[in-house]
Write an enzyme that holds these catalytic residues in place. Structure first.
Site, PDB file in Angstrom:
ATOM      1  CG  HIS A 331      -1.674   1.523   1.647  1.00 34.15           C
ATOM      2  ND1 HIS A 331      -1.595   2.154   2.693  1.00 34.15           N
ATOM      3  CD2 HIS A 331      -2.535   1.604   0.571  1.00 34.15           C
ATOM      4  CE1 HIS A 331      -2.268   3.027   2.383  1.00 34.15           C
ATOM      5  NE2 HIS A 331      -2.921   3.194   1.179  1.00 34.15           N
ATOM      6  CG  HIS A 378      -0.718   9.935   1.073  1.00 35.73           C
ATOM      7  ND1 HIS A 378      -0.636  10.098   2.103  1.00 35.73           N
ATOM      8  CD2 HIS A 378      -1.519   9.578  -0.246  1.00 35.73           C
ATOM      9  CE1 HIS A 378      -1.774   8.984   2.752  1.00 35.73           C
ATOM     10  NE2 HIS A 378      -2.432   9.400   1.015  1.00 35.73           N
TER      11      HIS A 378
END
Length: 1216
Positions: A331, A378
């Site tokens: 992830h 991110h």
């Protein structure tokens, strides 16, 4: 059997093999990023492949543990110097382009904290060879799972490599390596007669492997192993025999879950090979005995690992649909720390893929630079950005270096620029090339009901998971665009629109990352930014085929659509919700389709959820934060360490089969799954810490909810002893492990303050029972060199308590009946009824037929049977009672049944014994000895003839010289004869001299011939005496060897007979059980109450019948054994009787030879003389007498080939 497999796996793993060029060493130039200084070094690897070490110009040695090496790169993938001056220094005077000679060795304790060793080779071929070899050594699975003995050897190698410039081992290195107890180290060194001062050093030749082993035994004594050794038969003698060792291995170390046909117990010969390998005393080993030292070496050897090497190898079926596998998944792969701040790294993709991960995540965002290059980061956080193109290049570089199976790229695409999306697609096509799967395979079209292709079908392929662009009408597209914009508020699921046709690629808004519960604030926080994905362009959409993300609506709808190529992602909270509400449906969904689970957005510290939760439901891509090495990540690494570290693990059968339904919350045994019972006893630890502290061990079990037990067991804390603590506590027993194929055992060691030391995660299905060392790993699953635990493990198929008595009765009916009789006697004193029965039994007037009538069952009342006695009948009653239904009535039939299982066993004849390998080997040895003896005597004969020939030549030359002189004088005299004054008596004198010379010569030759004849006779007599003596000794040895062979073969035959007896008993039970089953089947046609009555009676009578049959079988087996033993004695006596016969024949043979010898020599010399006379008469005027003697005897001794062609029975070998 639980561990049975359809076939025996052939191990493909290759042991560590270090090439000669790495062992010898090669010259390199080492350079640093932050310096312009270059260092010439010689780079080497130790022969075992433990360390990579180099020596600089100052003779200083540096080491790099190969277990820390992650990668080795050369050429364009290696780091290049940025400083022009440094580049110039490295490129001076070398052959070939600098880029092709660069090597970068990547190493570090984890995925994030890595370092680089930068090297330049002098030749391109050298750079390639070292890169390939170092990577091969660093990724060798057997090297990562070494035996305890290998780890101790690694410590020894480290000490031997870290030497002073004078080549001595500094004692400070020994103290540093074994730092837990300085006093113990000092005492152990003194016990080895070595200096013990920290400032001293010792010569390498004084610290041999044998001395090192003695040092370890003194430093870390092992009384617990002495106790085990004594327990298994070495109480009165300091060794175990080969039979005792065989029993130890087969009874204690062998996995009872294995199929005995595919994985048979070890035989005596195999155990003997192990003894010869590990027993240091050769004389003991040859006798089939192993000392406690050899026993300790076996326990720490490669054959006794706690996990079988076959489980480490690629041993699972890789030809099933992709949905049938757990897939190692990451992830937010790019992150090196938390989710809100910190660095993103391209290197993380390399490291994650090299560690075995097969599914990585790419969070793609629009680049804001002038070049308009897409980036990975991110979104809406403080994390740094990295280049999308560099990430794709890194993936292409490392995709298949450690595993050939497919890579899944999970795109979270936030790039709202069609131009940049087109760039992304172009980069994927150009950089991945043929590895990128652009079109579905012909065998697996994108249609409903068609399963996914297998990992084998997709080897070396890269698959893209991204939104698929819709090809609906413009109106539909417009609606979708509006919906897509609205979906920015969603967090991690898919669009509300559902495709209207089964065609591929119909849901540009059907993201796996949009949340249908968009009004739930908590859910939005959990699911993060994934829901704000942009629409997929045509270019990106074309890359998607077998992994099309769609919004999850319900398991029922997914089942109706039946599209294996559609998948959904679940944030951990949503996944847990589905698992709680619909566990069976979730498992069913995962049989056909893929699902991905990812951490909730509130895990800003990059912590992980427990992956076991979702493996239990069959979820394939359980994505974790690889940068955080917490317990969850450790469990994940333990899971994917097996099956060749391929990144794929085949799910348990019940999670794959469409005809079976599996509930992960089950608490009972599942029909078709064999549960296990596991017992673990922590016995002791070795070198657990480098400090003098107390230590303790914890044991956990992870698996299905019913199998999971956190902190199930904890030992007491050892008091200030981390070198060799001994616990010897009661074992922890996991009575029922319902699904062993998905359960794992974790054994962890801590210091008394709770500081983690090391652990090991072991799949229950892969654990080997018995006494084993568990070599510990650190948090990153890297092996620790010295810390280890010594444990005793028992694992077997689970038997419920309710069936334990039945299993015992069926497996050992005699013991069961004896136990029942004993209980009957104990209860007899408490019941008047039993006393009366005993009296009746003792009454001589009672007929046998009356005795059993009282024990007959009464008719059933309300389905319950009632009998007059609660206890089994005494044996006397059982013997005299009438046969129960289903028992064998006629003795003839009994004998027939026994004869049908009884095997004929014949004793080996003397001729068969003579074919045994050891006897034939001794015969060959004797034959060679006789050949050598004959050769030696032939050489003596040849030397003698040479000597006589030389003597003859001397005599002949002297004769010719003197004769020539006389003839010369005669010529002069003849001249003088013509003168009138010459006297006649001179010529007569010369004739007399010549005659005298001829006579003298003849006499000398006669003497020489007689001497030669006598010496030849003596030589041949000596040869016969030697042959006779040697053959007499050979007869003794061969008779003794044949006797030994007979005893050994006969003992083996008797042992084999025991096995045959056990098989015959099993076969008898099997046949009788078949009859019982037939009768039970017949009884099923009757009404329930009657059926229960007859079933109870059948079981009772069956046990009694089995006892009687086995007793009769044992009698027959006993007679057979007596007959065989008698035959064995007879054969041994026949062998002993052979000895005097052979000795008499030998005496007679050589008496005849000695009698014939003088005449043979005389004839031989005369025959040779005749041949030589005719030869010399043609070539010489000299007397031919001596020459004749050198005829036949003066020839070369026969060659070994000629001798081998002769009849060994007549010439050299004994008649035996």
């Amino acid at each position: 059997m639980a561990g049975a497999q359809p076939g025996v796996h052939a191990l493909q793993l290759k042991p560590v093999c270090v090439s000669d060029s790495l062992k010898k060493g090669t010259k390199f130039v080492k350079w640093e990023d932050d310096s312009t200084v270059v260092t010439p070094i010689i780079l080497r690897t130790d022969p075992q492949g433990f360390f990579f070490y180099w020596t600089d110009q100052n003779k200083e040695t540096e080491l790099l543990d190969l277990s820390l090496v992650k990668d080795a790169r050369c050429g364009k993938h290696a780091k290049a110097p940025k400083d022009p001056k440094l580049r110039e220094l490295l490129d001076v005077g070398n052959i070939g382009r600098l880029e092709h000679r660069m090597i970068t060795v990547v190493y570090g304790p984890d995925l994030v904290n890595i370092s680089h060793l930068n090297l330049v080779a002098f030749q391109e071929e050298v750079a390639k060879e070292w890169t390939n070899e170092v990577f091969s050594l660093a990724t060798n699975l057997l090297a990562q799972n070494m035996s305890r003995d290998a780890f101790l050897e690694k410590a020894y190698t480290k000490l031997k490599l870290q030497v002073t410039p004078e080549g001595r081992i500094p004692l400070k290195n020994i103290y540093r390596l074994f730092s837990a107890d300085r006093k113990r180290v000092e005492t152990a060194l003194e016990a080895c007669s070595l200096p013990s001062s920290r400032n001293d050093s010792i010569p390498q030749e004084d610290f041999t492997p044998e001395v090192y082993r003695v040092f370890l035994n003194n430093l870390c004594p092992r009384p617990e192993i002495d106790n085990i050794f004594s327990e298994f038969g070495a109480k009165s003698k300091p060794y175990l025999t080969v039979d005792q060792m065989m029993d130890f291995i087969n009874l204690k170390q062998r996995d009872p879950r294995l199929n005995e046909i595919l994985y048979p117990p070890l035989k005596q010969e195999q155990v003997q090979v192990l003894i010869e390998k590990y027993e240091p005393n050769n004389s003991l080993a040859k006798k089939g005995q192993i000392s406690v030292d050899g026993f300790m070496r076996y326990l720490s050897g490669e054959e006794n690992g706690v996990v079988s090497p076959e489980k480490l190898d690629l041993n699972e079926d890789m030809s099933q649909p992709l949905s049938h596998y757990f897939i190692n998944s990451s992830h937010n792969t790019y992150l090196t720390a938390g989710q809100l701040a910190g660095n993103s790294s391209v290197e993380m993709y390399r490291q994650v893929l090299l560690s075995g991960c097969r599914c990585v995540e790419l969070d793609c965002w629009k680049g804001r630079t002038a070049e308009e290059e897409p980036v990975i980061t991110h979104g809406f956080t403080m994390t740094t950005e990295i280049s999308f193109k560099e990430v794709i290049e890194a993936i292409a570089e490392c995709a298949f270096k450690t595993s050939p199976f497919p890579i899944l790229l999970s795109f979270e695409n936030h790039v709202d620029s069609p131009k940049q999306q087109a760039k992304m697609a172009e980069y994927c096509r150009l950089i991945f090339g043929d590895a990128l799967l652009m079109e579905p395979l012909d065998k697996y079209p994108l249609e409903s009901g068609v399963p996914l292709p297998s990992p084998m079908d997709l080897m070396y392929k890269i698959l893209v998971k991204n939104k698929k662009k819709s090809h609906k009408s413009s109106e539909g597209s417009g609606k979708k665009k509006l919906s897509e914009q609205a979906s920015n508020t969603y967090s991690d699921s898919s669009s509300v629109f559902e495709p209207s046709s089964p065609g591929a690629g119909e849901a540009d808004t059907e993201s796996d990352d949009d949340d249908d519960d968009d009004d739930c604030k908590k859910s939005s926080m959990d699911e993060g930014t994934a829901g704000s994905e942009a629409m997929a362009t045509e270019e990106m959409s074309n890359l998607v085929n077998y992994i099309q993300p769609v919004k999850f609506e319900s398991f029922e709808i997914s089942k109706k659509r039946n599209r294996s190529f559609e998948m959904s992602s679940f944030v951990e909270t949503k996944g847990l919700e589905q698992l709680t509400k619909s566990p069976v449906e979730f498992v069913e969904y995962n049989k056909m389709q893929l699902s991905r689970i990812y951490p909730k957005g509130t895990r800003v510290d990059s912590s992980n959820y427990m992956p076991q939760l979702f493996w239990n439901a069959g979820c394939q891509m359980v994505a974790l934060n690889f940068q955080t090495v917490d317990l969850a990540m450790q469990i994940n690494m333990g899971m994917y360490e097996y099956n060749g570290k391929s990144g794929y693990r085949l799910k348990p059968e019940f999670m794959r089969r469409p005809d079976k339904h599996f509930d992960p919350f089950t608490e009972g045994i599942v029909d078709g799954i064999v549960a296990n019972t596991l017992s673990v006893k922590i016995i002791s630890g070795q070198f657990l810490s480098d400090k003098k502290v107390g230590t303790y061990v914890e044991v956990d079990m992870f698996g299905l909810p019913v199998d999971t037990r956190r902190k199930a067991f904890k030992t007491k804390t050892s008091q200030g002893n981390a070198v060799n603590p001994i616990w010897e506590e009661e074992p922890i027993v996991f009575k029922k492990v319902v699904l062993p194929s998905l359960a794992c055992l974790r054994i962890a060691v801590y210091e008394e303050g709770g500081k983690f030391i090391g652990h090991r995660i072991l799949p229950v299905q892969a654990i080997r029972p018995g006494y084993h060392y568990i070599c510990l790993r650190n948090e990153r699953n890297q092996p620790l060199m010295l810390p280890a635990l010594f444990v005793y493990i028992e694992v077997k198929d689970y038997v419920p308590d309710t069936y334990a008595d039945v299993i015992e009765a069926l497996s050992n009916p005699i013991r069961y009946v004896n136990l029942m009789e004993q209980r009957a006697k104990q209860l007899a004193a408490l019941t008047l009824e039993d006393e009366e029965e005993v009296k009746k039994e003792a009454d001589p007037g009672e007929t046998p037929s009356e005795a059993p009538s009282e024990a007959r069952p009464t008719p059933a009342e309300n389905g319950v049977n009632h009998t007059t006695s609660l206890t089994p009948k005494p044996p006397s009653q059982a013997l005299h009672s009438q046969p129960a239904p289903g028992s064998v009535k006629a003795p003839a039939k009994t004998e027939d049944l026994i004869q049908s299982v009884l095997t004929e066993v014949e004793a080996q004849t003397i001729e068969e014994l003579k074919q045994q390998k050891s006897f034939v080997k001794l015969q060959k040895k004797h034959y060679k000895e006789m050949k050598d003896l004959v050769k030696r005597h032939h050489k003596k004969t040849t030397d003698l003839i040479k000597e006589h020939t030389t003597k003859y030549n001397e005599i002949q030359n002297d004769y010719l010289r003197r004769r020539a002189a006389l003839e010369k004088t005669a010529k002069k005299d003849n001249k003088k004869k013509s003168e009138p004054s010459s006297p006649d008596h001179v010529s007569s004198t010369i004739e007399q001299d010549l005659a005298a010379l001829d006579a003298e010569m003849t006499q000398k030759l006669v003497d020489l011939k007689d001497k030669q004849q006598q010496q030849l006779l003596n030589l041949r007599q000596e040869q016969y005496y030697s042959e006779k003596y040697q053959k007499r000794e050979h007869i003794k040895l061969l008779i003794q060897k044949l006797t030994d062979v007979a005893e050994e073969c006969q003992n083996n035959q008797l042992k084999k007979l025991k096995e045959i007896c056990e098989k015959e008993k099993k076969e008898l039970k099997k046949k009788m059980d078949k009859k019982r089953q037939e009768k039970i089947t017949e009884a099923k046609s009757k009404d329930k109450s009657q059926m229960e009555e007859e079933k109870t009676e059948m079981i009772r009578s069956y046990i009694q019948e089995v006892v009687q049959y086995i007793k009769r079988l044992e009698e027959a087996q006993s007679k057979r054994q007596e007959k065989l033993v008698e035959k064995h004695k007879e054969i041994r006596q026949q062998i002993l009787d052979e000895k005097p016969k052979l000795q008499v024949e030998l005496e007679q043979e050589y008496q005849d030879k000695f009698k014939r010898l003088p005449l043979e020599i005389l004839e031989f010399v005369q025959e040779a003389m005749k041949g030589k006379i005719s030869e010399d008469s043609n070539h010489s005027s000299a007397p031919p007498l001596m020459t004749s003697d050198s005829g036949k005897l003066n020839q070369k001794p026969p060659s070994s080939e000629e001798l081998e062609g002769e009849n060994p029975g007549k010439e050299f070998d004994t008649p035996l």
